[in-house]
Design a protein around this motif. Structure first.
Motif, short mmCIF file in Angstrom:
data_model
loop_
_atom_site.label_atom_id
_atom_site.label_comp_id
_atom_site.label_asym_id
_atom_site.label_seq_id
_atom_site.Cartn_x
_atom_site.Cartn_y
_atom_site.Cartn_z
N MET A 76 31.04 152.81 14.89
CA MET A 76 31.88 153.32 15.96
C MET A 76 33.31 152.82 15.79
SD MET A 76 31.12 153.27 20.07
CE MET A 76 31.00 151.48 20.21
N PHE B 70 37.08 152.02 20.03
CA PHE B 70 36.30 151.63 21.20
C PHE B 70 36.87 150.34 21.77
CE2 PHE B 70 34.59 149.24 17.71
CZ PHE B 70 34.21 148.03 18.24
N GLN C 120 30.10 163.86 25.37
CA GLN C 120 31.07 163.32 24.42
C GLN C 120 32.41 162.97 25.06
OE1 GLN C 120 29.15 166.05 23.90
NE2 GLN C 120 27.74 165.04 22.48
N ASP D 299 33.92 155.34 24.57
CA ASP D 299 33.16 154.51 23.65
C ASP D 299 33.47 153.04 23.93
OD1 ASP D 299 32.05 156.71 22.34
OD2 ASP D 299 33.68 156.81 20.88
N ARG E 177 41.54 156.99 21.99
CA ARG E 177 40.76 158.12 21.47
C ARG E 177 41.69 159.18 20.91
NH1 ARG E 177 36.23 160.73 25.21
NH2 ARG E 177 35.01 159.10 24.18
#
Length: 245
Positions: free
Chosen positions: A1, A4, A33, A37, A234
């Motif tokens: 990932m 985040f 989605q 995160d 993001r």
């Protein structure tokens, strides 16, 4: 990932659960989605923060939190948040063990308060004995240019009972007790705004928001900032964490 952030929680777990609930509830989403995160570290066995601050012979919470931050730093999150106001007693020491920015919840809360309620004169602070003793919020409020009140011993006893007897032990919020505390701070101590300087009090605000008093909830502020920063990273935007306050 990638892209985040990390949440250092578990102090206590119900307060951390409240943070996660608010984070997911307030994040604009239309599908799975769209949620943010993040990694949640629910370190519930961290020694009691207030006990250590009041008596340094008691086990320190600094080593386990420093270890958590070192471990998470290896995963390279964009930033971290610590879901415990009292733990910010060791903020400088914790930030010193990593290059990853750790958002300072009390500082952020009072920064938001100053912008939201610029005409306020007297600020009330309710929190654990540890947070009162470490002066973190008190100094932030004074530096922002406000008068402040900590109430009296009767208020502090009610606050401690709400935090420990009701929320930490029973896992429930005593709404009348919470509202009585706010009313006393407003009516007796002439507080225009009341700062909730404990994440258990944030849980009380989440569960019992039906009162007329102006409050600044550090946890809700950090939820909003987590969403703001999480969405920016993001999108690939750079955040100047030295200027976020």
């Amino acid at each position: 990932m990638k892209k985040f952030f990390t949440v250092i929680g578990g102090m206590g777990s119900l307060a951390t659960e409240s943070y996660v609930h608010l984070l997911n509830e307030k994040t604009p989403t239309k599908k799975d989605q769209d949620y943010l995160d993040y990694i949640l570290v629910n370190h519930s066995t961290v020694p009691d923060r207030t006990a250590h601050i009041l008596d340094h012979s008691k086990p320190s919470f600094l080593p386990p939190l420093a270890e958590d931050i070192k471990q998470q730093s290896l995963l390279k999150p964009e930033f971290m948040v610590i879901i415990c106001n009292t733990a910010h007693y060791y903020y400088k020491e914790l930030q010193a063990v990593t290059d990853i920015p750790i958002i300072h919840m009390p500082h952020m809360a009072i920064s938001v308060m100053k912008k939201k309620y610029p005409q306020a004169k007297r600020i009330g602070l309710i929190a654990t004995k540890g947070t009162i003793a470490d002066h973190v919020y008190e100094n932030e409020i004074k530096d922002a240019g406000f008068e402040y009140s900590l109430g009296d011993q009767a208020v502090q006893d009610e606050v401690e009972s709400l935090i420990y007897d009701d929320i930490k032990v029973k896992g429930e919020v005593d709404a009348p007790k919470f509202h009585k505390i706010l009313k006393t701070m407003h009516d007796k101590f002439n507080c225009d705004v009341i700062v909730l300087g404990c994440t258990e009090l944030s849980l009380a605000q989440e569960k019992a928001p039906d009162h007329p008093y102006k409050v600044i909830d550090g946890q809700e502020v950090i939820v909003d900032k987590s969403i703001e920063f999480g969405e920016k990273i993001r999108r690939g935007e750079k955040i100047d964490f030295d200027k976020i306050y």
